[in-house]
Design a protein around this motif. Structure first.
Motif, PDB file in Angstrom:
ATOM      1  N   CYS B  61      21.443  44.613  -5.957  1.00  0.00           N
ATOM      2  CA  CYS B  61      19.990  44.700  -6.133  1.00  0.00           C
ATOM      3  C   CYS B  61      19.557  45.971  -5.402  1.00  0.00           C
ATOM      4  O   CYS B  61      18.624  45.966  -5.760  1.00  0.00           O
ATOM      5  CB  CYS B  61      18.979  43.578  -5.279  1.00  0.00           C
ATOM      6  SG  CYS B  61      20.007  41.597  -5.655  1.00  0.00           S
ATOM      7  N   GLU B  62      20.161  46.373  -4.249  1.00  0.00           N
ATOM      8  CA  GLU B  62      19.099  47.529  -3.914  1.00  0.00           C
ATOM      9  C   GLU B  62      19.590  49.238  -4.381  1.00  0.00           C
ATOM     10  O   GLU B  62      18.988  49.910  -3.706  1.00  0.00           O
ATOM     11  CB  GLU B  62      19.599  47.621  -1.759  1.00  0.00           C
ATOM     12  CG  GLU B  62      18.581  46.011  -1.583  1.00  0.00           C
ATOM     13  CD  GLU B  62      18.807  46.686  -0.205  1.00  0.00           C
ATOM     14  OE1 GLU B  62      18.808  47.285   0.043  1.00  0.00           O
ATOM     15  OE2 GLU B  62      17.859  46.225   0.805  1.00  0.00           O
ATOM     16  N   VAL B  63      21.273  49.523  -5.031  1.00  0.00           N
ATOM     17  CA  VAL B  63      20.720  50.639  -5.038  1.00  0.00           C
ATOM     18  C   VAL B  63      21.949  50.929  -7.060  1.00  0.00           C
ATOM     19  O   VAL B  63      22.324  49.376  -7.048  1.00  0.00           O
ATOM     20  CB  VAL B  63      22.279  50.975  -4.562  1.00  0.00           C
ATOM     21  CG1 VAL B  63      21.537  51.603  -2.911  1.00  0.00           C
ATOM     22  CG2 VAL B  63      23.720  50.213  -4.339  1.00  0.00           C
ATOM     23  N   PHE B  85      21.184  44.030 -10.236  1.00  0.00           N
ATOM     24  CA  PHE B  85      20.294  43.312 -10.551  1.00  0.00           C
ATOM     25  C   PHE B  85      19.421  44.959 -10.048  1.00  0.00           C
ATOM     26  O   PHE B  85      17.948  44.061  -9.206  1.00  0.00           O
ATOM     27  CB  PHE B  85      20.322  42.346 -10.018  1.00  0.00           C
ATOM     28  CG  PHE B  85      21.057  40.735 -10.147  1.00  0.00           C
ATOM     29  CD1 PHE B  85      21.875  40.792  -9.840  1.00  0.00           C
ATOM     30  CD2 PHE B  85      20.370  40.146 -11.202  1.00  0.00           C
ATOM     31  CE1 PHE B  85      22.993  40.019 -10.181  1.00  0.00           C
ATOM     32  CE2 PHE B  85      21.469  39.409 -11.351  1.00  0.00           C
ATOM     33  CZ  PHE B  85      22.565  39.159 -11.020  1.00  0.00           C
ATOM     34  N   PHE B  86      19.651  45.653 -10.087  1.00  0.00           N
ATOM     35  CA  PHE B  86      19.000  47.383  -9.997  1.00  0.00           C
ATOM     36  C   PHE B  86      17.849  47.006 -10.787  1.00  0.00           C
ATOM     37  O   PHE B  86      16.588  47.812 -10.845  1.00  0.00           O
ATOM     38  CB  PHE B  86      19.839  48.037  -8.984  1.00  0.00           C
ATOM     39  CG  PHE B  86      19.000  49.248  -9.138  1.00  0.00           C
ATOM     40  CD1 PHE B  86      18.962  50.681  -9.862  1.00  0.00           C
ATOM     41  CD2 PHE B  86      18.466  49.335  -7.536  1.00  0.00           C
ATOM     42  CE1 PHE B  86      18.281  51.343  -9.650  1.00  0.00           C
ATOM     43  CE2 PHE B  86      17.561  50.475  -6.966  1.00  0.00           C
ATOM     44  CZ  PHE B  86      17.996  51.665  -8.714  1.00  0.00           C
ATOM     45  N   ARG B  87      18.159  47.940 -11.909  1.00  0.00           N
ATOM     46  CA  ARG B  87      17.434  47.575 -12.811  1.00  0.00           C
ATOM     47  C   ARG B  87      16.352  47.343 -13.050  1.00  0.00           C
ATOM     48  O   ARG B  87      14.860  47.807 -13.162  1.00  0.00           O
ATOM     49  CB  ARG B  87      17.948  47.980 -14.096  1.00  0.00           C
ATOM     50  CG  ARG B  87      18.414  49.589 -14.894  1.00  0.00           C
ATOM     51  CD  ARG B  87      19.512  49.651 -15.948  1.00  0.00           C
ATOM     52  NE  ARG B  87      20.113  49.219 -16.140  1.00  0.00           N
ATOM     53  CZ  ARG B  87      20.783  47.992 -17.301  1.00  0.00           C
ATOM     54  NH1 ARG B  87      20.560  48.906 -18.583  1.00  0.00           N
ATOM     55  NH2 ARG B  87      22.106  47.965 -16.880  1.00  0.00           N
ATOM     56  N   TRP B 128      17.165  42.176   0.609  1.00  0.00           N
ATOM     57  CA  TRP B 128      16.248  41.673  -0.674  1.00  0.00           C
ATOM     58  C   TRP B 128      15.821  40.002  -1.133  1.00  0.00           C
ATOM     59  O   TRP B 128      14.850  39.721  -1.068  1.00  0.00           O
ATOM     60  CB  TRP B 128      17.198  42.238  -1.755  1.00  0.00           C
ATOM     61  CG  TRP B 128      16.810  43.134  -2.944  1.00  0.00           C
ATOM     62  CD1 TRP B 128      15.785  44.469  -3.264  1.00  0.00           C
ATOM     63  CD2 TRP B 128      16.242  41.879  -4.049  1.00  0.00           C
ATOM     64  NE1 TRP B 128      15.211  44.223  -3.999  1.00  0.00           N
ATOM     65  CE2 TRP B 128      15.480  42.886  -4.432  1.00  0.00           C
ATOM     66  CE3 TRP B 128      16.565  40.586  -3.965  1.00  0.00           C
ATOM     67  CZ2 TRP B 128      14.651  42.644  -6.174  1.00  0.00           C
ATOM     68  CZ3 TRP B 128      15.912  40.104  -5.755  1.00  0.00           C
ATOM     69  CH2 TRP B 128      14.946  41.166  -6.866  1.00  0.00           C
TER      70      TRP B 128
END
Lengths: 266, 316
Positions: B61-63, B85-87, B128
């Protein structure tokens, strides 16, 4: 831009790293000189700059920019600078009927959940033009500052989501850079600001923290600057290095020196 | 030599730390801070699990995926299944490309697997999720995923599950951090001093007392671990052997020390308000000058000279 700060950060406009988030924060002092530095730095680096300016008017940044050798008016006219003047557009949101969502739409809504219109403004401003000719090197997003969004009623998580999406678009997709300013009030009661500051600190590659001197106001030393590299790209640079310098702001430059080595004292 | 055997042939001490972190399974919680980041250790654990032949899923999620995969060679990258799940984690682009239900839905879907292969799930990061979901929801999902292999029924067919979570301590209050900590079988808190990173490792083995150990370490560019002894004593900046310590008691204008005679005289001194037998005798002995002292009293006109003793009727 301040040449001495470039030396401390080991960077110049023509060989700056891309895809990085720089966090500026200030505690008990005014860190806006860092915003002026990065604005002139990236304009000189021939980048396409989107500046979300929520604190001061365009003429304020323009006057300081002229002292640092950049003309914001000309940059805006030739399309290099996209400037969102928060102070003026906030009035437009309230008094004029808008057909499309305005970037500062959350000011109208009682329960504004997110900053999606502002993100879409940024994405639209920085998307590469399909004219085939690349006029600008890479896109840059500058925000001055994020703490005011908390004061305007957005939650810390909503602001973090906005920065997350900006990072995904500007830093990862477009390989550009981001510079954001957050105030550190030092107030133990302001949990939302702490969540925002800590959340952004974890996402940043470089943190520049301007602090007032613990002993109070001084004529010759205006404050100290802490530089924390969080995720250096070169493996030879030691991870999580931190340096502290003291500084004095002059009319057209800022001079940096090691702690206790101010020219006024030596 | 298979890759997993090659991994075990590394330095014995390195294997001890990473192995001990992965041995128990369940939830391994890495607690980091702004000063001491934990993603490198997370990546070192992911690399170790991949080399041991486990199935590795990353919920990122973060990078971005590129940033997470950076530093791994292609052998390891081929074994990692990355869920991005970052984009677009909140579906602002309205394309529904991402896994429906977001990262929590993906985590819950891991509960439904029936593979006998041991699996490692790297959650980057629970912080997150904790900022956007109620703490109880996340704790229930983590409990369900990390305790799959211990529930009765078809436990024999499901392989060991290890969940690695990177928690940013400063973002949450003591309540949520404590709740996640109590779910964890192994907890690593990162800190350090003078440029050296330190890990406090707390292991909770079932039916045993929790064990606590500390280990100085550094992470090499290829995400293998280098264990260290700690910051060397010579590097401390405050002791300089070339400058002798200054003795502040030289050249004083007063005397700080007592000679033996002076000490004896001081010890034999009687304090003025201390009642001893000598003092009692001195008070009771009639003093030589007493007989020559008189009191002369000149009564006033208003004085009531009553010769009676007012205490006569007290009957003492």
């Amino acid at each position: 831009m301040f040449v001495e700060l470039n030396n401390l950060l080991n960077t110049t406009p023509d060989r700056a790293e891309q895809g990085k988030l720089t966090l500026l924060c200030d505690a008990k002092t005014d860190g806006s000189f860092l915003v002026h530095h990065f604005l002139s730095f990236y304009l000189k680096a021939n980048c396409k700059v989107c500046f979300v300016a929520l604190i001061q008017s365009f003429s304020h940044y323009s006057i300081v920019g002229q002292k640092l050798g950049v003309s914001l008016t000309m940059a805006r006219e030739r399309g290099q600078l996209v400037f969102l003047e928060g102070l003026k557009s906030a009035v437009d949101v309230v008094f004029q009927a808008q057909k499309e969502p305005h970037p500062l739409q959350f000011l109208r809504e009682a329960n504004a959940g997110n900053l999606k219109p502002l993100f879409e403004f940024v994405r639209e401003a920085l998307k590469p033009i399909d004219s085939g000719e690349a006029r600008w090197t890479y896109p840059v997003l500058l925000v001055d500052d994020l703490s005011v969004l908390l004061s305007l009623g957005m939650g810390a998580v909503a602001v973090l989501d906005f920065i997350h999406y900006c990072r995904a678009t500007v830093c990862w997709e477009l390989k550009g850079n981001m510079v954001v300013l957050v105030h550190d009030s030092g107030d133990a009661e302001d949990e939302e600001n702490d969540i925002l500051l800590n959340g952004l600190s974890h996402q940043s590659h470089l943190i520049l923290r301007a602090e007032g001197l613990a002993t109070g106001f001084c004529r010759d030393v205006h404050g100290q600057l802490r530089i924390l590299w969080r995720r250096p790209s070169q493996p030879t640079v030691h991870r999580d290095q931190s340096f502290t310098y003291q500084y004095k702001i002059q009319d057209k430059s800022v001079s940096f020196f090691a702690k206790g080595m101010s020219p006024a004292v030596l | 030599m298979t890759p997993s055997e090659g991994a075990r042939a590394g330095t014995g001490r390195e294997l001890e730390m990473l192995d001990s972190l992965l041995a128990l399974g369940g939830l391994v919680l890495l607690r980091d801070s702004v000063e001491w980041e934990g993603r490198s250790l997370l990546k070192a654990l992911v690399k170790k699990s991949a080399l041991c032949g486990e199935q590795v899923h990353i919920l990122g999620c973060e990078v971005s995926e590129e940033e997470f995969r950076e530093g791994f060679d292609s052998d390891i990258n081929n074994r990692l299944v990355y869920h991005d799940f970052f984009r677009d984690p909140l579906n602002w682009s309205k394309t529904e490309e991402a896994f429906p239900g977001g990262p929590l839905g993906a985590l819950r879907a891991m509960c439904k697997r029936t593979d006998p292969v041991p699996v490692t799930i790297a959650l980057d990061s629970p912080s997150w999720l904790l900022l956007r979901l109620p703490c109880t929801t996340l704790c229930q999902a983590l409990h369900a995923v990390s305790h799959q292999d211990s529930c009765p029924g078809d436990s024999s067919s499901v392989g060991k599950v290890t969940v690695l979570g990177l928690l940013h301590e400063e973002l949450h209050g003591p309540g949520p951090v404590g709740a996640l900590s109590s779910l964890a079988q192994t907890e690593v808190t990162l800190g350090g001093t003078m440029g050296q990173a330190l890990a406090h490792i707390l292991c909770r083995r079932p039916r045993q007392r929790p064990t606590d150990q500390t280990q100085w370490f550094s992470i090499l560019p290829d995400f293998s671990l280098d264990l260290q002894e700690g910051p060397s004593v010579e590097s401390q900046p405050y002791s300089d052997p070339h400058i002798p310590p200054v003795d502040p008691t030289t050249h004083l204008t007063f005397n700080l020390h007592l000679s033996k005679k002076e000490r004896e005289a001081r010890d034999s001194l009687i304090l003025p308000f201390q009642f001893s037998s000598e003092k009692q005798q001195a008070l009771l002995r009639p003093r030589p000058g007493q007989a020559t002292s008189h009191i002369f009293y000149e009564p006033d006109a208003y004085d009531d000279l009553d010769q009676e003793d007012p205490d006569d009727d007290l009957d003492i």
